[in-house]
Design a protein around this motif. Structure first.
Motif, PDB file in Angstrom:
ATOM      1  N   VAL A 110      -2.705   4.095 -47.963  1.00 37.70           N
ATOM      2  CA  VAL A 110      -3.414   3.557 -46.613  1.00 37.70           C
ATOM      3  C   VAL A 110      -3.464   1.697 -45.719  1.00 37.70           C
ATOM      4  CG1 VAL A 110      -5.698   4.345 -45.107  1.00 37.70           C
ATOM      5  CG2 VAL A 110      -3.636   5.872 -46.303  1.00 37.70           C
ATOM      6  N   GLU A 111      -4.924   1.267 -46.952  1.00 43.54           N
ATOM      7  CA  GLU A 111      -5.879   0.240 -46.748  1.00 43.54           C
ATOM      8  C   GLU A 111      -4.008  -0.939 -47.102  1.00 43.54           C
ATOM      9  OE1 GLU A 111      -8.205   0.205 -50.294  1.00 43.54           O
ATOM     10  OE2 GLU A 111      -9.216   1.393 -49.485  1.00 43.54           O
ATOM     11  N   ALA A 112      -3.405  -0.478 -47.546  1.00 41.20           N
ATOM     12  CA  ALA A 112      -1.954  -1.598 -47.491  1.00 41.20           C
ATOM     13  C   ALA A 112      -1.311  -2.298 -46.030  1.00 41.20           C
ATOM     14  CB  ALA A 112      -1.076  -1.694 -48.024  1.00 41.20           C
ATOM     15  N   THR A 113      -1.911  -0.758 -44.525  1.00 39.46           N
ATOM     16  CA  THR A 113      -1.303  -0.882 -43.593  1.00 39.46           C
ATOM     17  C   THR A 113      -2.043  -1.581 -42.571  1.00 39.46           C
ATOM     18  OG1 THR A 113      -0.742   1.535 -44.044  1.00 39.46           O
ATOM     19  CG2 THR A 113      -0.473   0.317 -41.959  1.00 39.46           C
ATOM     20  N   PRO A 114      -1.244  -2.848 -42.025  1.00 37.02           N
ATOM     21  CA  PRO A 114      -2.366  -4.259 -41.365  1.00 37.02           C
ATOM     22  C   PRO A 114      -2.536  -3.020 -40.546  1.00 37.02           C
ATOM     23  CG  PRO A 114       0.227  -4.508 -41.700  1.00 37.02           C
ATOM     24  CD  PRO A 114      -0.392  -2.899 -42.067  1.00 37.02           C
ATOM     25  N   SER A 115      -3.495  -3.555 -39.345  1.00 40.25           N
ATOM     26  CA  SER A 115      -4.096  -3.188 -38.137  1.00 40.25           C
ATOM     27  C   SER A 115      -3.729  -3.748 -37.066  1.00 40.25           C
ATOM     28  CB  SER A 115      -5.118  -2.811 -38.350  1.00 40.25           C
ATOM     29  OG  SER A 115      -6.347  -3.669 -38.933  1.00 40.25           O
ATOM     30  N   ARG A 116      -3.355  -4.984 -37.404  1.00 44.45           N
ATOM     31  CA  ARG A 116      -3.379  -6.355 -36.312  1.00 44.45           C
ATOM     32  C   ARG A 116      -2.069  -6.609 -36.697  1.00 44.45           C
ATOM     33  NH1 ARG A 116      -5.604  -6.363 -31.647  1.00 44.45           N
ATOM     34  NH2 ARG A 116      -5.921  -8.503 -31.160  1.00 44.45           N
ATOM     35  N   ALA A 117      -0.930  -7.464 -35.422  1.00 38.65           N
ATOM     36  CA  ALA A 117       0.342  -8.243 -35.810  1.00 38.65           C
ATOM     37  C   ALA A 117       0.095  -9.427 -34.957  1.00 38.65           C
ATOM     38  CB  ALA A 117       1.732  -6.878 -35.810  1.00 38.65           C
ATOM     39  N   LEU A 118       1.432  -9.719 -35.622  1.00 43.06           N
ATOM     40  CA  LEU A 118       1.949 -11.374 -33.994  1.00 43.06           C
ATOM     41  C   LEU A 118       3.321 -10.667 -33.545  1.00 43.06           C
ATOM     42  CD1 LEU A 118       0.770 -14.189 -36.683  1.00 43.06           C
ATOM     43  CD2 LEU A 118      -0.313 -13.644 -34.205  1.00 43.06           C
ATOM     44  N   LEU A 119       3.159 -10.362 -32.322  1.00 36.67           N
ATOM     45  CA  LEU A 119       3.904 -10.784 -31.869  1.00 36.67           C
ATOM     46  C   LEU A 119       4.821 -11.668 -30.653  1.00 36.67           C
ATOM     47  CD1 LEU A 119       4.062  -7.322 -30.080  1.00 36.67           C
ATOM     48  CD2 LEU A 119       5.131  -7.824 -31.509  1.00 36.67           C
ATOM     49  N   LEU A 120       5.713 -11.763 -30.571  1.00 37.60           N
ATOM     50  CA  LEU A 120       6.511 -12.985 -29.933  1.00 37.60           C
ATOM     51  C   LEU A 120       7.222 -12.484 -28.542  1.00 37.60           C
ATOM     52  CD1 LEU A 120       7.346 -16.290 -30.374  1.00 37.60           C
ATOM     53  CD2 LEU A 120       9.842 -14.824 -30.762  1.00 37.60           C
ATOM     54  N   GLN A 121       5.797 -13.153 -27.467  1.00 41.05           N
ATOM     55  CA  GLN A 121       6.017 -13.150 -26.314  1.00 41.05           C
ATOM     56  C   GLN A 121       6.319 -13.801 -25.553  1.00 41.05           C
ATOM     57  OE1 GLN A 121       2.691 -10.101 -25.249  1.00 41.05           O
ATOM     58  NE2 GLN A 121       3.711  -8.705 -26.672  1.00 41.05           N
ATOM     59  N   ASP A 122       7.516 -13.842 -24.758  1.00 36.20           N
ATOM     60  CA  ASP A 122       8.245 -15.075 -23.788  1.00 36.20           C
ATOM     61  C   ASP A 122       8.031 -16.044 -24.283  1.00 36.20           C
ATOM     62  OD1 ASP A 122       8.435 -13.692 -21.922  1.00 36.20           O
ATOM     63  OD2 ASP A 122       6.253 -13.244 -21.490  1.00 36.20           O
ATOM     64  N   GLY A 123       8.251 -16.345 -25.585  1.00 32.17           N
ATOM     65  CA  GLY A 123       8.432 -17.541 -26.790  1.00 32.17           C
ATOM     66  C   GLY A 123       6.656 -17.706 -27.170  1.00 32.17           C
ATOM     67  N   ASN A 124       5.803 -16.965 -26.900  1.00 37.36           N
ATOM     68  CA  ASN A 124       4.169 -17.173 -27.544  1.00 37.36           C
ATOM     69  C   ASN A 124       4.325 -16.732 -28.370  1.00 37.36           C
ATOM     70  OD1 ASN A 124       3.865 -19.601 -25.756  1.00 37.36           O
ATOM     71  ND2 ASN A 124       3.654 -18.038 -24.245  1.00 37.36           N
ATOM     72  N   GLU A 125       3.308 -16.791 -28.973  1.00 37.06           N
ATOM     73  CA  GLU A 125       2.263 -15.760 -29.978  1.00 37.06           C
ATOM     74  C   GLU A 125       1.238 -15.061 -29.777  1.00 37.06           C
ATOM     75  OE1 GLU A 125       1.748 -17.630 -34.628  1.00 37.06           O
ATOM     76  OE2 GLU A 125       3.963 -18.522 -34.387  1.00 37.06           O
ATOM     77  N   VAL A 126       1.174 -13.931 -29.863  1.00 38.04           N
ATOM     78  CA  VAL A 126       0.259 -12.512 -29.248  1.00 38.04           C
ATOM     79  C   VAL A 126      -0.241 -12.020 -29.901  1.00 38.04           C
ATOM     80  CG1 VAL A 126      -0.792 -11.102 -27.180  1.00 38.04           C
ATOM     81  CG2 VAL A 126       1.647 -13.812 -27.187  1.00 38.04           C
ATOM     82  N   GLU A 127      -1.143 -11.727 -31.175  1.00 42.29           N
ATOM     83  CA  GLU A 127      -1.746 -10.980 -31.643  1.00 42.29           C
ATOM     84  C   GLU A 127      -2.097  -9.532 -31.007  1.00 42.29           C
ATOM     85  OE1 GLU A 127      -5.349 -10.096 -35.158  1.00 42.29           O
ATOM     86  OE2 GLU A 127      -5.274 -12.809 -34.351  1.00 42.29           O
ATOM     87  N   VAL A 128      -1.943  -8.569 -31.836  1.00 33.86           N
ATOM     88  CA  VAL A 128      -1.848  -6.824 -31.173  1.00 33.86           C
ATOM     89  C   VAL A 128      -2.510  -6.216 -31.941  1.00 33.86           C
ATOM     90  CG1 VAL A 128       0.020  -8.200 -29.070  1.00 33.86           C
ATOM     91  CG2 VAL A 128       0.837  -6.655 -31.446  1.00 33.86           C
ATOM     92  N   ASP A 129      -2.898  -5.027 -31.535  1.00 36.62           N
ATOM     93  CA  ASP A 129      -2.393  -4.714 -32.181  1.00 36.62           C
ATOM     94  C   ASP A 129      -1.866  -3.585 -32.850  1.00 36.62           C
ATOM     95  OD1 ASP A 129      -5.728  -3.840 -32.829  1.00 36.62           O
ATOM     96  OD2 ASP A 129      -5.813  -2.779 -30.536  1.00 36.62           O
ATOM     97  N   VAL A 130      -1.467  -2.841 -33.975  1.00 36.06           N
ATOM     98  CA  VAL A 130      -0.155  -2.303 -35.283  1.00 36.06           C
ATOM     99  C   VAL A 130       0.218  -1.163 -33.304  1.00 36.06           C
ATOM    100  CG1 VAL A 130       0.616  -1.222 -36.402  1.00 36.06           C
ATOM    101  CG2 VAL A 130      -0.986  -3.390 -36.474  1.00 36.06           C
ATOM    102  N   ASP A 131      -0.637  -0.454 -32.764  1.00 33.33           N
ATOM    103  CA  ASP A 131      -0.300   0.371 -32.092  1.00 33.33           C
ATOM    104  C   ASP A 131       0.174   0.300 -30.766  1.00 33.33           C
ATOM    105  OD1 ASP A 131      -1.431   2.012 -33.539  1.00 33.33           O
ATOM    106  OD2 ASP A 131      -3.202   2.236 -32.743  1.00 33.33           O
ATOM    107  N   GLU A 132       0.295  -1.641 -30.440  1.00 27.68           N
ATOM    108  CA  GLU A 132       0.991  -1.330 -29.334  1.00 27.68           C
ATOM    109  C   GLU A 132       2.551  -2.304 -29.078  1.00 27.68           C
ATOM    110  OE1 GLU A 132      -1.247  -4.482 -27.493  1.00 27.68           O
ATOM    111  OE2 GLU A 132      -3.562  -3.883 -27.589  1.00 27.68           O
ATOM    112  N   ILE A 133       2.828  -1.909 -30.605  1.00 26.84           N
ATOM    113  CA  ILE A 133       4.252  -2.621 -30.975  1.00 26.84           C
ATOM    114  C   ILE A 133       5.329  -0.978 -30.699  1.00 26.84           C
ATOM    115  CG2 ILE A 133       5.323  -3.334 -32.351  1.00 26.84           C
ATOM    116  CD1 ILE A 133       3.195  -5.140 -34.183  1.00 26.84           C
ATOM    117  N   THR A 134       5.959  -1.786 -29.671  1.00 27.08           N
ATOM    118  CA  THR A 134       7.415  -0.631 -29.585  1.00 27.08           C
ATOM    119  C   THR A 134       8.443  -1.380 -29.885  1.00 27.08           C
ATOM    120  OG1 THR A 134       7.584  -1.662 -27.460  1.00 27.08           O
ATOM    121  CG2 THR A 134       6.428  -0.324 -27.483  1.00 27.08           C
ATOM    122  N   GLU A 135       9.895  -0.502 -29.949  1.00 28.31           N
ATOM    123  CA  GLU A 135      10.694  -0.284 -30.603  1.00 28.31           C
ATOM    124  C   GLU A 135      11.765  -1.511 -29.793  1.00 28.31           C
ATOM    125  OE1 GLU A 135      13.253   2.170 -30.949  1.00 28.31           O
ATOM    126  OE2 GLU A 135      12.353   4.279 -32.109  1.00 28.31           O
TER     127      GLU A 135
END
Length: 641
Positions: A110-135
């Motif tokens: 459980v501790e190895a599961t990250p809570s935040r992630a970096l997404l590539l949106q419109d060419g920009n890096e955006v940090e979001v909660d892992v729960d907000e990521i979609t397929e």
């Protein structure tokens, strides 16, 4: 709630110490009141749990201790009442802390599961909660980051530590096109990953859920001990009353009550099961409960599927033989039809055609005949690709028969190409034996497995070749899925305890019919769901580890049961002969509980000494079975003639 329990434990301990100091300084009145207070403080939570259990008509160990403490207070044995209550409460506290250690595998996952992630949106890096990521989202992973999703790499490369998923101790190189998993760590490099599974659907989340469910599930032995304790506890109360009436000694009867508590016996099995399942989880072996552990420990016969189990399941085209026309034309025709199939052999043929830049046509009216092959229309021609069974009724030259037989003897699978009733030629396909397969089979034999059996839909020559290289005791070839079920059932009828190892949809019936079903983690969802044990790393050394771990766990369960019963028996003898008092009896009783827990804790770090290291051994070129599709292949010569 844990904090409150620990506070109560330490408060009662301080009161007990104060009572001892009062006795040492001659304040007998103060000593009595302090000890009464210690008895009440420590006994209150015990009595509360006993009452809660009685509401559900359950006679718990807490009830025995509560009766003993109250009885000791009534007869004025304040030291005994305080010591017994404190030791029982303190023992429960230490027991809980120790049990938490056996669940470290879950906590680490459980501790190895990250809570935040970096997404590539419109060419920009955006940090979001892992729960907000979609397929379909593009996730950026940098050196040292844990992957938050399952997905495929679309850009970049690096070394990924996959131990949490596969049990592999060494980071593996991953680049564009490779699959990566949530919960793994990028040791170096930079990746862009397109998410295919997110949240609770990731492989990592499913492993956590499986392990949690398994650790909470009760093994058959544990279920028996629970039923035993439910009967045993009221019998002990009656026995203590009878013992008191016979001896006319209330204190002795209360001591009998305390000593006979089956605390260590009740915990003997679950603590070992939890520790064993945790050990397996950290090494990529997922047991689906204590029942699976106990049944695997009894196994003496291992049955292996070949495709994707004993072999890597990634066959490659090794030859194209055309009887008329060019090899490319034969391959183009075969690959065009095979586009309609998802079988590993079909994918190998299509991949080979694509690597030659051949233009493929769309097949029509495709029909798959189990045990024979696949047929359909390609550019107006009726094309069939499959095993020797697809050649029934055709005239086949001796030279073709012997050429095909020679290819099969070297471990290849032969698939014939027929168009409009004429044999155009054949293709040969070979797979790789899984690294370390031979060493894993040898480890199974050393670990007490009497027979290792190979069941395959491939031809006898190829099956014999595989069995000889891997050191397998016996093989049965050209089998349909229902034939595998029959063979497994035959072994069981002969008295064997059978574990079936497979990865495909066609293995699911055999997995379900075996005493223990074991699935390779990269197998189909059906096989993984059907199985009792999952080898997440798809490595056969994990099979040897699982078998050893199951036997070690059951041995520790037996040891714990002997410790628990032996302690109770010795203490009861001491009570009968008036050699053991209530306080000493409770101290020894709690010591036996801790001994059982500490004995089980050895499993959390246990490693089998004679199982070969991960990934050892050289890969051997072998044929893939054409199970359920390109041919449950018969002996070529006898089938054709």
């Amino acid at each position: 709630m844990k904090l409150q329990k620990s506070h109560v434990t330490w408060i009662s301990g301080v009161l007990l110490l104060a009572g001892f100091l009062a006795w040492a300084t001659g304040f007998s009145v103060a000593q009595a009141w302090i000890l009464i207070a210690a008895s009440v403080v420590a006994g209150a939570p015990i009595a509360y749990r006993a009452l809660m259990a009685l509401r559900y008509r359950t006679f718990s160990i807490d009830l025995l201790v509560t009766i003993a403490v109250i009885g000791a207070l009534i007869i004025g044995e304040y030291v005994e009442s305080a010591v017994v209550a404190f030791l029982f409460l303190f023992g429960a506290y230490l027991e809980q802390r120790s049990l938490e250690r056996t669940r470290t595998s879950i906590r680490e996952l459980v501790e190895a599961t990250p809570s935040r992630a970096l997404l590539l949106q419109d060419g920009n890096e955006v940090e979001v909660d892992v729960d907000e990521i979609t397929e379909g989202d593009i996730v950026l992973v940098k050196t040292g980051d844990s992957l938050p999703v399952d997905g495929s790499i679309i850009e970049g490369e690096g070394h990924v530590q996959q131990a949490a998923i596969t049990g592999e101790p060494v980071p593996v190189r991953r680049s564009v096109g490779d699959e990566v998993f949530a919960g793994t760590t990028l040791e170096n490099g930079y990746l862009k990953v397109r998410a295919s599974k997110v949240g609770d659907d990731t492989t990592y989340a499913q492993i956590i859920e499986l392990v949690e469910d398994a650790q909470d599930a009760k093994a058959p032995r544990q279920q028996f001990l629970d039923r035993f304790a439910a009967v045993y506890t009221p019998l002990i109360i009656v026995a203590a009353v009878v013992f008191g009436l016979v001896t006319q000694n209330v204190e002795l009867a209360l001591t009998f009550l305390v000593i006979a508590c089956p605390g260590a016996l009740v915990i003997a099995t679950p603590v070992a099961i939890v520790a064993g399942i945790g050990n397996g989880a950290k090494r990529g072996v997922i047991f689906k409960g204590g029942d699976a552990v106990e049944r695997l420990a009894k196994v003496d016969t291992i049955v292996l599927d070949k495709t994707g189990t004993l072999t890597q399941g990634a066959p490659q085209l090794t030859g194209v033989t055309s009887l008329s026309g060019s090899e490319d034309n034969l391959l183009r025709l075969a690959a065009s039809l095979e586009q309609a199939s998802e079988h590993p052999l079909a994918r190998a043929i299509v991949a080979a055609a694509q690597s030659r830049n051949l233009t493929l046509s769309d097949p029509e009216q495709v029909e798959i005949t189990r045990g024979v092959g696949i047929s359909g229309l390609v550019n107006g021609k009726t094309v069939t690709i499959g095993s020797s069974r697809s050649l029934d009724g055709m005239s086949v030259s001796d030279s073709l028969i012997w050429e095909a037989a020679a290819a099969e003897s070297s471990g290849a699978t032969v698939s014939y190409v027929v168009a409009d009733g004429q044999i155009l030629g054949y293709v040969t396909i070979a797979d790789q034996l899984r690294a370390g397969a031979k060493e894993a089979i040898a480890s199974l034999h050393r670990g007490g497995i009497d027979r290792v059996v190979l069941l395959t839909g491939d031809n006898p020559r190829a099956a014999s070749h595989v069995a000889n290289i891997a050191g397998i005791d016996e093989f049965h070839a050209q089998l349909l899925p229902e034939d595998k079920v029959d063979h497994v059932q035959l072994l069981i009828d002969e008295g064997a305890n059978v574990a079936m190892v497979g990865d495909g949809l066609n293995d699911a019936p055999a997995l379900a019919s075996a005493d223990v079903g074991i699935a390779m983690g990269a197998g189909t969802d059906v096989s993984v769901e059907t199985a009792d044990v999952v080898l997440a790393g798809n490595r056969l050394d994990q099979l040897a580890h699982a078998q050893r771990l199951a036997r070690k766990t059951v041995r520790l369960m037996t040891q714990n049961t002997v410790i628990a019963l032996g302690t109770v028996a010795l203490l009861l003898l001491g009570v009968v002969f008036e050699r053991v008092g209530m306080s000493i009896g409770m101290l020894v009783h709690e010591a036996s509980v801790l001994a059982v827990i500490l004995n089980a804790l050895r499993l959390t770090r246990w490693e089998p000494k004679d199982v070969e290291g991960f990934g050892s051994g050289d890969a051997e070129s072998l044929s893939d079975a054409s199970e359920a599709h390109l041919g449950e292949v018969t002996d070529v010569e006898s089938a054709v003639r």
